[in-house]
Design an enzyme around this catalytic site. Structure first.
Site, PDB file in Angstrom:
ATOM      1  N   ASN A   1       2.594 -11.343   0.004  1.00 40.71           N
ATOM      2  CA  ASN A   1       3.122 -10.740  -1.219  1.00 40.71           C
ATOM      3  C   ASN A   1       4.355  -9.898  -0.918  1.00 40.71           C
ATOM      4  O   ASN A   1       5.375  -9.974  -1.631  1.00 40.71           O
ATOM      5  CB  ASN A   1       2.041  -9.898  -1.899  1.00 40.71           C
ATOM      6  CG  ASN A   1       2.504  -9.327  -3.221  1.00 40.71           C
ATOM      7  OD1 ASN A   1       2.952 -10.054  -4.110  1.00 40.71           O
ATOM      8  ND2 ASN A   1       2.395  -8.011  -3.372  1.00 40.71           N
TER       9      ASN A   1
ATOM     10  N   ASP B   1      -3.944  -2.731   8.635  1.00 44.48           N
ATOM     11  CA  ASP B   1      -3.924  -1.640   9.619  1.00 44.48           C
ATOM     12  C   ASP B   1      -4.422  -2.126  10.967  1.00 44.48           C
ATOM     13  O   ASP B   1      -3.864  -1.794  12.026  1.00 44.48           O
ATOM     14  CB  ASP B   1      -4.811  -0.481   9.141  1.00 44.48           C
ATOM     15  CG  ASP B   1      -4.266   0.215   7.906  1.00 44.48           C
ATOM     16  OD1 ASP B   1      -3.088  -0.009   7.560  1.00 44.48           O
ATOM     17  OD2 ASP B   1      -5.029   0.972   7.280  1.00 44.48           O
TER      18      ASP B   1
END
Length: 481
Positions: free
Chosen positions: A198, A264
């Site tokens: 995205n 992360d």
């Protein structure tokens, strides 16, 4: 790929800079609808606070044994103080800068029956002057690290990121960025950037097919002056793209429980592995495996070296090589496991020649909890206890064999003459939830039992398998000589 290189994880020196936040979870059951409004009533039974945002990236690195520091902005409030307390427990060298006029960013979630009922966000965007404070702190500490990782959650802490990257590059550091801005030129000079699909499309990338994906990615990193792009592609895996090469990494097949924090984990693992000496393609391969482990867990999960080693062994279909946690890291790993709510079981022994009785006993001990720690008498201790001809196998070889067992999570040596060659002091350091001993002991005779019981733990005695003993094996071997 050489699994033994995982022993260099503690050589990775990483500074994480970015938007830190406190993730707070209220857990409870829902049994009725409120009479005040058509909303469920959650009876809160527990509260859980975790490091979020850039702080979660730092936590991922710490749990992989990397040396990690953290720069971020917090408010002068209870949430900020709680976040600092969490970071201290996670062994993260935090350099958080306090901004009196704004609150610490906090995401507060109400969870019932494994479903998120509502999320409350407490935040105000930080501005340029606040980011300047981080820039100043970065200039002061950057030389203590080899890698600088910028974790951008678009909350304002990285408003000065152009200047921050220049500081890091002028100091000769490798720079990695988890981006949020669609303008990739803000990250000019970075060595690696890790957008998801995205974010890639918002930046102008075209993912309609492999050819356009590759060409548009190369155009973007060339225009932005970035060394390489690691594009995370969900079920399509990952692609490492430079001006000259493209390496694709297939997604690992598993049941997905929660994708929270997977990004992360990817950039944290990539950076730590580069710091441990892996090549870029190897580091991405490991980051891809780590992401597969993380999404199979609930919440923003971390990955341990032990989990990564097991996954890598399965992935490469290796059977002889495995990762053994360095002795000096074991206590830290145990503490992390406790923070995750895992039950720690401890047992001890010489384990000079591993036999069927040992294997069954250790499996039974592991079944008592989530993690099994084996205290292992050192060589001098065994000589004092068993005689000058023992041990047959030296400490490191005994530890290697034990670590290869599926039931054993960690091995840590002990044995001082001044302590009576008992693990009592080690047990006090670990404070296991359950202490297990094999044989026909009374609980009062077991070293460390008094401490475990005083801490609210349990002590269990397990029977050994009849006919199995190291002394008998040695005696039989000598008879045949």
């Amino acid at each position: 790929m050489n699994l033994s290189a995982l022993r260099n994880l503690n050589q990775a020196k990483v500074l994480v800079v970015g938007d830190v936040m406190l993730d707070r979870y209220w857990h409870g059951d829902t049994g009725r609808i409120s009479p005040e409004a058509p909303v469920p009533v959650v009876k809160v039974s527990s509260l859980e606070d975790k490091a979020g945002g850039a702080a979660n990236v730092a936590k991922n690195i710490a749990h992989l044994d990397g040396q990690v520091g953290l720069l971020g902005l917090i408010g002068e409030d209870d949430n900020g103080r709680q976040l600092e307390s969490i970071l201290a427990k996670e062994q993260i060298a935090s350099q958080l800068v306090t901004v009196a006029e704004l609150p610490t960013i906090a995401k507060m979630r109400v969870i019932s029956r494994h479903q998120q009922v509502v999320r409350l966000d407490l935040e105000e965007p930080f501005v340029h002057s606040h980011s300047q404070l981080l820039l100043t702190r970065l200039e002061q500490v950057v030389n203590h690290y080899d890698f600088v990782l910028f974790s951008d959650y678009n909350k304002g802490a990285l408003t000065c990121i152009e200047e921050m990257i220049k500081v890091a590059k002028d100091a000769g550091k490798t720079v990695l960025i988890d981006p949020k801005s669609s303008d990739l030129s803000r990250y000019r000079g970075a060595d690696y950037i890790t957008p998801n699909l995205n974010e890639f499309r918002l930046a102008g990338g075209d993912a309609s097919n492999e050819e356009t994906l590759t060409s548009s990615a190369r155009a973007l990193i060339k225009q932005a002056g970035i060394g390489a792009m690691l594009l995370t592609r969900s079920e399509q895996g990952m692609s490492l793209i430079t001006q000259d090469e493209k390496h694709d990494f297939a997604a690992q097949v598993q049941e997905v429980s929660d994708v929270t924090g997977a990004g992360d984990t990817v950039i944290a693992t990539l950076t730590t592995m580069l710091g441990a000496g892996f090549s870029p393609s190897e580091a991405v391969e490991l980051a891809n495996l780590a992401a597969g482990i993380a999404v199979a867990k609930l919440g923003a999960a971390t990955v341990t070296p032990e989990e990564l080693s097991r996954k890598l062994g399965q992935y490469l279909r290796q059977t002889g090589e495995h990762y053994q946690t360095p002795y000096e890291e074991v206590l830290k790993h145990i503490e992390f496991a406790k923070q995750n709510g895992e039950t720690i079981v401890f047992t001890n022994g010489c384990f000079d020649i591993l036999h069927a009785g040992h294997v069954r006993y250790l499996a039974q001990a592991k079944a008592r909890g989530d993690r099994l720690v084996v205290g292992l008498n050192n060589d001098d201790s065994i000589s004092r206890l068993k005689g000058p001809e023992r041990p047959i196998n030296p400490l490191n070889e005994r530890a290697m064999v034990l670590s290869a067992l599926a039931s054993v999570d960690w091995v840590i040596p002990f044995g001082k003459e001044s302590e009576g060659d008992t693990p009592a002091k080690l047990i006090e350091q670990i404070s296991p939830h359950i202490l297990v001993k094999g044989g026909d002991y009374q609980v009062s005779e077991i070293a460390g039992a008094d401490h475990v019981l005083a801490m609210g733990g349990q002590v269990e005695v397990l029977a050994f398998l009849d006919g199995c003993s190291t002394s008998n094996i040695i005696a039989k071997a000598r008879e045949t000589e």
